[in-house]
Scaffold this motif. Structure first.
Motif, PDB file in Angstrom:
ATOM      1  N   GLY A 157       0.603  -0.883  -0.045  1.00  0.00           N
ATOM      2  CA  GLY A 157       0.144   0.271  -0.014  1.00  0.00           C
ATOM      3  C   GLY A 157       1.091   1.462   0.205  1.00  0.00           C
ATOM      4  O   GLY A 157      -0.272   2.881  -0.095  1.00  0.00           O
ATOM      5  N   LEU A 158       2.364   1.229   0.345  1.00  0.00           N
ATOM      6  CA  LEU A 158       2.968   2.319   0.024  1.00  0.00           C
ATOM      7  C   LEU A 158       3.488   2.860  -1.029  1.00  0.00           C
ATOM      8  O   LEU A 158       3.838   3.644  -1.485  1.00  0.00           O
ATOM      9  CB  LEU A 158       4.039   2.649   0.941  1.00  0.00           C
ATOM     10  N   ASN A 159       4.664   1.506  -1.984  1.00  0.00           N
ATOM     11  CA  ASN A 159       5.478   1.900  -2.948  1.00  0.00           C
ATOM     12  C   ASN A 159       4.706   0.847  -3.702  1.00  0.00           C
ATOM     13  O   ASN A 159       5.226  -0.541  -3.145  1.00  0.00           O
ATOM     14  CB  ASN A 159       6.323   2.457  -2.899  1.00  0.00           C
ATOM     15  N   ALA A 160       5.538   0.827  -4.631  1.00  0.00           N
ATOM     16  CA  ALA A 160       5.211  -0.493  -6.005  1.00  0.00           C
ATOM     17  C   ALA A 160       5.941  -0.050  -6.737  1.00  0.00           C
ATOM     18  O   ALA A 160       6.403  -0.708  -7.857  1.00  0.00           O
ATOM     19  CB  ALA A 160       3.584  -0.143  -6.669  1.00  0.00           C
ATOM     20  N   ALA A 161       7.495   0.352  -7.047  1.00  0.00           N
ATOM     21  CA  ALA A 161       8.585   0.551  -7.386  1.00  0.00           C
ATOM     22  C   ALA A 161       9.932   0.263  -6.501  1.00  0.00           C
ATOM     23  O   ALA A 161       9.595   0.973  -5.212  1.00  0.00           O
ATOM     24  CB  ALA A 161       8.997   1.804  -8.714  1.00  0.00           C
ATOM     25  N   LEU A 162      10.925  -0.360  -7.119  1.00  0.00           N
ATOM     26  CA  LEU A 162      12.301  -0.462  -6.753  1.00  0.00           C
ATOM     27  C   LEU A 162      13.371   0.769  -7.185  1.00  0.00           C
ATOM     28  O   LEU A 162      13.478   0.842  -8.417  1.00  0.00           O
ATOM     29  CB  LEU A 162      12.598  -1.292  -6.347  1.00  0.00           C
ATOM     30  N   TYR A 163      14.771   1.447  -5.754  1.00  0.00           N
ATOM     31  CA  TYR A 163      15.019   2.279  -6.814  1.00  0.00           C
ATOM     32  C   TYR A 163      16.662   1.424  -6.763  1.00  0.00           C
ATOM     33  O   TYR A 163      16.837   0.725  -5.916  1.00  0.00           O
ATOM     34  CB  TYR A 163      15.766   3.719  -6.371  1.00  0.00           C
ATOM     35  N   SER A 164      17.127   1.733  -8.057  1.00  0.00           N
ATOM     36  CA  SER A 164      18.776   1.178  -7.226  1.00  0.00           C
ATOM     37  C   SER A 164      19.571   2.888  -8.301  1.00  0.00           C
ATOM     38  O   SER A 164      19.250   3.752  -9.509  1.00  0.00           O
ATOM     39  CB  SER A 164      19.155   0.421  -8.553  1.00  0.00           C
ATOM     40  N   GLY A 165      20.725   2.528  -8.334  1.00  0.00           N
ATOM     41  CA  GLY A 165      21.944   4.002  -7.941  1.00  0.00           C
ATOM     42  C   GLY A 165      21.747   4.556  -6.999  1.00  0.00           C
ATOM     43  O   GLY A 165      21.825   4.924  -5.860  1.00  0.00           O
ATOM     44  N   MET A 166      22.373   6.098  -7.974  1.00  0.00           N
ATOM     45  CA  MET A 166      22.547   7.415  -6.597  1.00  0.00           C
ATOM     46  C   MET A 166      21.751   7.433  -5.400  1.00  0.00           C
ATOM     47  O   MET A 166      20.444   8.230  -6.484  1.00  0.00           O
ATOM     48  CB  MET A 166      23.383   8.457  -7.156  1.00  0.00           C
ATOM     49  N   LEU A 167      21.283   7.503  -4.487  1.00  0.00           N
ATOM     50  CA  LEU A 167      20.287   8.287  -4.009  1.00  0.00           C
ATOM     51  C   LEU A 167      20.717   9.422  -2.997  1.00  0.00           C
ATOM     52  O   LEU A 167      21.708   9.675  -2.679  1.00  0.00           O
ATOM     53  CB  LEU A 167      19.634   7.514  -3.343  1.00  0.00           C
ATOM     54  N   ALA A 168      20.075  10.483  -3.556  1.00  0.00           N
ATOM     55  CA  ALA A 168      19.748  11.951  -2.653  1.00  0.00           C
ATOM     56  C   ALA A 168      19.857  11.929  -0.882  1.00  0.00           C
ATOM     57  O   ALA A 168      20.683  11.938   0.264  1.00  0.00           O
ATOM     58  CB  ALA A 168      19.617  12.683  -3.419  1.00  0.00           C
ATOM     59  N   ASP A 169      18.656  11.255  -1.245  1.00  0.00           N
ATOM     60  CA  ASP A 169      17.897  10.337   0.507  1.00  0.00           C
ATOM     61  C   ASP A 169      17.104  10.054   0.614  1.00  0.00           C
ATOM     62  O   ASP A 169      15.983   9.606   0.824  1.00  0.00           O
ATOM     63  CB  ASP A 169      17.124  12.012   0.951  1.00  0.00           C
ATOM     64  N   PRO A 170      17.912   8.388   0.523  1.00  0.00           N
ATOM     65  CA  PRO A 170      16.452   6.826   0.769  1.00  0.00           C
ATOM     66  C   PRO A 170      15.894   6.329   1.718  1.00  0.00           C
ATOM     67  O   PRO A 170      14.492   6.681   1.757  1.00  0.00           O
ATOM     68  CB  PRO A 170      18.533   5.908   1.084  1.00  0.00           C
ATOM     69  N   GLU A 171      16.529   7.510   3.200  1.00  0.00           N
ATOM     70  CA  GLU A 171      15.487   7.927   4.499  1.00  0.00           C
ATOM     71  C   GLU A 171      14.232   8.446   3.365  1.00  0.00           C
ATOM     72  O   GLU A 171      13.282   7.963   4.588  1.00  0.00           O
ATOM     73  CB  GLU A 171      15.964   8.099   5.165  1.00  0.00           C
TER      74      GLU A 171
END
Length: 447
Positions: free
Chosen positions: A173-187
């Motif tokens: 119910g919160l997210n349906a995508a995963l990220y990869s690579g550089m992240l500015a603020d993953p939290e």
């Protein structure tokens, strides 16, 4: 004394100069990138690959998941402080064991799932807690679950120095995508979860990469060859493996004209003599009947011929699969223990591999699961001192012989005194010492 330098080198292999957190891809190596993230699941369906991995899992879990006091048993005259600390350690160990016992799914099943990191590079579990009400542990946080998370459902997140921070995963119910690579603020991402609730097990980490490396990667070539050859072998067996019939001879009549043959649909067809004879014999051969042909005909039945080439190929490939896994396991053990596996020891490679796996898995469970549980209830200082040992304390057969030899040497030299014997026997050999009763002097029959 000068202070140590505070600057650090980047631990990331890619984009090492970028000062940002990063999320790793779901794939761990070239095999998963080219053939799918389920490639190692498919490879484990091969019994010659799965068997040595199951053997390694059994080495870890043959005694179950044991929890033991990390405080050594006090010796005689050690003082009340040592005895009190030991008793306190026993209480903490009993609490952790109780938490494991009350899990809906046995902790051994969870550890068995975590051990798939041998073949999949890494494996993840998430812990949840509950506040206990009533009973001996009233008011304490206990484990509610330790759940395995499918690798498809998350990606690992590390900081710029390649230190594990947590994961980005699917949250219902919160997210349906995963990220990869550089992240500015993953939290800030809705799917982020810090490592405080997670247990991550990885065995091989080339260049410090968090995702690890599969133990069965070197067996892929032999496994793939088998997948290619199997359908070819089946086709060869279907074509050449069954019995065949060869008919030779001279017909009784020189009339080789057309003959009437009954077709499968019931109709009739005019065919030449050779076709008619072959069809007649073939029908009789399939039905188990007898075909009568005019003339001096000879029938030769040729049995199915087994193809030794396929058998030798499969034996060689299966041996290559198992040897590559076992040699990789031994190399892994030697590289992390910084010693030759069996040089100058009374232990075989299997016993050392068992000890290495139990130490590795036990260390991860102790640091990432048990210590956090203890700190949640009694604080970091108590956790630092009294976190119980996990998967430790068992003595193998070669260890028992070495311990017995050391005990005899110390006993003979006075290093182990009489009052120390019961405690040493209980600690080293897990047995209670029973003193031998004094013998009465033997009576002499001589006058």
């Amino acid at each position: 004394m000068p202070k140590p330098a505070s600057s650090q080198l980047s631990g990331s292999e890619y984009f090492a100069f970028v000062p940002a957190d990063r999320a790793f891809p779901r794939t761990i190596d070239d095999a998963e990138r080219e053939f799918g993230v389920d490639i190692y699941d498919r490879m484990r369906h091969d019994p010659f690959i799965d068997a040595p991995l199951r053997y390694a899992e059994n080495l870890v879990l043959e005694d179950g998941v044991t929890v033991t006091n990390c405080v050594p048993e006090p010796v005689a005259g050690g003082g009340p402080e040592a005895a009190a600390l030991y008793d306190r350690g026993c209480e903490v160990a009993e609490f952790v064991a109780e938490c494991f016992d009350e899990l809906d799914e046995p902790i051994e099943m969870t550890v068995e799932g975590l051990l798939r990191a041998l073949s999949h590079g890494h494996q993840l579990a998430e812990t949840t807690y509950r506040l206990n009400r009533g009973g001996r542990y009233d008011g304490l946080f206990m484990l509610d679950s330790v759940r395995l998370i499918p690798r498809r459902n998350y990606v690992l997140v590390a900081d710029q120095f390649n230190r594990w921070k947590g994961v980005i995963g699917y949250k219902p119910g919160l997210n349906a995508a995963l990220y990869s690579g550089m992240l500015a603020d993953p939290e800030a991402l809705p799917g982020y979860l810090g490592k405080e609730k997670l247990v991550l097990l990885a065995f091989r980490r080339p260049n410090g990469v968090l995702v690890g490396e599969s133990l069965i990667r070197l067996a892929y070539d032999a496994w793939k060859r088998c997948q290619i050859v199997k359908p070819v072998e089946l086709a060869a067996l279907a074509q050449f493996g069954g019995e065949s019939v060869v008919i030779t001879g001279v017909p009784a009549s020189q009339d080789l004209g057309m003959r009437l043959r009954t077709m499968p649909d019931g109709t009739s067809q005019q065919v030449d003599f050779a076709t008619w004879a072959a069809a007649t014999v073939s029908a009789a051969f399939k039905s188990g009947g007898v075909a009568v042909l005019p003339g001096e005909m000879k029938m030769l039945t040729v049995g199915g011929q087994g193809n030794d080439a396929f058998e030798r190929f499969m034996q060689r490939a299966n041996r290559e699969k198992m040897v590559s896994i076992l040699y990789t396991a031994r190399t892994l053990m030697e590289s992390e223990r910084s010693s030759q596996a069996d040089a100058g020891k009374a232990e075989n490679v299997s016993d050392l591999f068992r000890r290495y796996l139990r130490e590795k898995v036990g260390s991860v469970l102790r640091r990432q699961l048990v210590r956090r549980l203890v700190a949640l209830n009694w604080g970091e200082e108590i956790a630092r001192i009294l976190t119980p040992n996990v998967l430790g304390g068992s003595v193998s057969v070669p260890d028992m012989g070495m311990a017995a030899q050391a005990f005899a040497t110390l006993r003979g030299s006075g290093g182990i005194t009489d009052p120390m014997v019961p405690g040493v026997m209980r600690k080293w050999f897990s047995v209670e010492y029973v003193a031998e009763p004094d013998r009465e002097p033997e009576s002499s029959d001589e006058a």
